[in-house]
Design an enzyme around this catalytic site. Structure first.
Site, mmCIF file in Angstrom:
data_model
loop_
_atom_site.group_PDB
_atom_site.id
_atom_site.type_symbol
_atom_site.label_atom_id
_atom_site.label_comp_id
_atom_site.label_asym_id
_atom_site.label_seq_id
_atom_site.Cartn_x
_atom_site.Cartn_y
_atom_site.Cartn_z
ATOM 1 N N HIS A 18 -3.190 2.910 4.205
ATOM 2 C CA HIS A 18 -2.587 3.062 5.533
ATOM 3 C C HIS A 18 -3.354 2.347 6.651
ATOM 4 C CE1 HIS A 18 0.294 5.642 3.724
ATOM 5 N NE2 HIS A 18 -0.390 6.764 3.724
ATOM 6 N N GLU A 33 8.905 7.670 3.236
ATOM 7 C CA GLU A 33 8.380 6.549 4.015
ATOM 8 C C GLU A 33 9.081 5.274 3.576
ATOM 9 O OE1 GLU A 33 3.892 6.920 3.559
ATOM 10 O OE2 GLU A 33 4.705 8.630 2.469
ATOM 11 N N ARG A 73 -1.095 1.566 -0.154
ATOM 12 C CA ARG A 73 -2.370 1.067 -0.661
ATOM 13 C C ARG A 73 -2.413 -0.443 -0.930
ATOM 14 N NH1 ARG A 73 -1.419 6.131 -2.410
ATOM 15 N NH2 ARG A 73 -3.146 7.589 -2.145
ATOM 16 N N ASP A 114 4.727 10.830 -5.898
ATOM 17 C CA ASP A 114 4.011 9.991 -4.932
ATOM 18 C C ASP A 114 4.280 8.556 -5.359
ATOM 19 O OD1 ASP A 114 2.409 8.985 -2.972
ATOM 20 O OD2 ASP A 114 0.578 10.037 -3.574
ATOM 21 N N HIS A 127 5.139 8.208 8.915
ATOM 22 C CA HIS A 127 4.614 9.139 7.922
ATOM 23 C C HIS A 127 4.914 10.594 8.285
ATOM 24 C CE1 HIS A 127 2.075 10.542 4.735
ATOM 25 N NE2 HIS A 127 1.535 9.364 4.512
HETATM 26 C C1 BGC Z 1 0.579 8.306 -0.054
HETATM 27 C C2 BGC Z 1 -0.179 9.465 -0.599
HETATM 28 C C3 BGC Z 1 -1.172 9.914 0.425
HETATM 29 C C4 BGC Z 1 -0.432 10.267 1.691
HETATM 30 C C5 BGC Z 1 -1.349 10.715 2.804
HETATM 31 C C6 BGC Z 1 1.266 8.715 1.196
HETATM 32 O O1 BGC Z 1 1.921 7.626 1.763
HETATM 33 O O2 BGC Z 1 1.492 7.768 -0.972
HETATM 34 O O3 BGC Z 1 -0.825 9.122 -1.806
HETATM 35 O O4 BGC Z 1 -1.909 10.997 -0.020
HETATM 36 O O5 BGC Z 1 0.290 9.158 2.119
HETATM 37 O O6 BGC Z 1 -2.313 9.788 3.033
#
Ligand code: BGC
Length: 374
Positions: free
Chosen positions: A127, A338, A102, A273, A201
């Site tokens: 992303h 990740e 983010r 997360d 991812h």
């Molecule tokens: C994020 C999550 C998100 C997921 C899918 C992850 O990298 O940290 O918050 O929901 O990606 O978008």
């Protein structure tokens, strides 16, 4: 004499079959809504391990890994058919960029200019925006060398694409080594100062995709600190100690042991997360994490040159996605590891810099290494 000759020929053929198994096979996978053809590349190593990657979003579509008895299972979530990736898809297996994770309020300032990004996650940008690298068609070529299967993906991101400055040239090479490692090498250059954070991812379940939740996996994360988040999952800017918190994975701990703990960070993350601040042990590749699935004995080690690791336990999966073979992917049915720079770094001068300048090369490497334990 004839028998001996036949035996020699036979053994030779078996040897050839074994060594010839390693390689890359390309086939058509589908077409984007704009009609662009997309392919699937299946890389097989000499041990029979196999990874399928599409040049749509550079996605790892399947990853077949042996358990302690030699039985293979696909350990990543995804779809059987290309169209699945055009629907409700939470970045399954994707290359994420230009900025993984983010950026607060979809905004950052670089060299005095304020840049505006799509706010595709509440008020934040997630992303890479509406059409990030995960939804682009990459140019692909076989990059195998010395019998080790590899593909190289390339993408040219135009100046201003998704609001980011600079024409960015990105190549990502996936290699499946003879040591059962999926190695990912990233390289990027720009013609204007810009910001960049590249990751993969993949959603893993080492018992096999669709095999329940991942709460009994045993995780070790080599991080003394993490970046606490606010209610919108933006780091507060602090580097907090994991000691005495549910985020302490310095010694092997079941993922589910503290995932519902009465703890503010766990509540904000709806589980894990969080970005972990990896303990660097010198330069180059270092161990970021190790995770074991006790029933199959499958082990995955994550090595990286990056400073951070987003450990995400699939908290937003809610059973609405039907993946391979129609399997329902429920809450916490996979985890992501990740490797990355820290979220919201463009707005956090105290974090390691994510600025890429013209004339410089961004490089990074991440290795997902598979083994088994008893
Ligand atoms: C994020 C999550 C998100 C997921 C899918 C992850 O990298 O940290 O918050 O929901 O990606 O978008």
């Amino acid at each position: 004499m004839i028998l001996r000759l036949l035996c020699t020929v036979g053994l030779g053929l078996i040897f050839l079959a074994m060594t010839q198994a390693a390689g890359v096979k390309k086939s058509a996978f589908g077409k984007t809504k704009a009609g662009e053809p997309v392919d699937l590349y299946v890389l097989t190593n000499a041990n029979g391990m196999e990874v399928a990657i599409t040049n749509y979003g550079g996605r790892v579509v399947s990853l077949k890994v042996p358990d302690r008895t030699g039985k293979f299972a696909d350990v990543v979530l995804g779809f059987d058919n290309f169209d699945g990736y055009l629907g409700n898809d939470p970045y399954f297996g994707a290359l994420v960029g230009r900025y993984a994770n983010r950026i607060a309020n979809g905004r950052f300032t670089l060299d005095g200019h304020e840049y505006h990004l799509a706010q595709n996650d509440g008020k934040n940008s997630l992303h890479g925006g509406l059409k990030g690298f995960d939804k682009r068609v990459w140019r692909a070529k076989d990059a195998s060398a010395n019998g080790v299967p590899a593909i190289q993906l390339a993408y040219l991101s135009a100046d201003g694409e998704e609001g980011y400055p600079g024409t960015l040239t990105v190549t990502v090479t996936y290699t499946l080594t003879a040591k059962n490692e999926l190695r990912i090498d990233y390289l990027a250059t720009t013609d204007k100062p810009t910001v960049l954070n590249l990751s993969n991812h993949s959603y893993f379940n080492l018992a096999g995709e669709g095999h329940g939740d991942i709460l009994s996996h045993l995780a070790t994360i080599y991080a003394d600190r993490f970046t606490p988040v606010d209610a919108t999952l933006i780091p507060t800017g602090e580097l907090a100690s994991v000691a005495g918190t549910p985020l302490d994975f310095r010694t092997e701990t079941a993922v589910g042991a503290h995932i519902n703990a009465d703890n503010e960070q766990i509540e904000l993350g709806r589980g894990y997360d969080h970005n972990f601040v990896l303990n660097r042990t010198g330069g180059g590749l270092y161990m970021a994490a190790r995770i074991v699935e006790p029933s199959s004995g499958r082990v995955m080690e994550v090595l990286t040159t990056q400073p951070g690791l987003q450990f995400y336990t699939g908290n937003f999966l809610d059973g609405t996605i039907h993946g391979k073979g129609g399997k329902v992917y429920g809450r916490r049915s996979a985890f992501c590891m990740e490797t990355q720079h820290f979220p919201d770094s463009p707005n956090k001068p105290q974090f390691p810099s994510v600025v890429l300048n013209p004339g410089r090369r961004f490089t990074s490497t991440t290795v997902y290494r598979f083994a088994t334990s008893n």
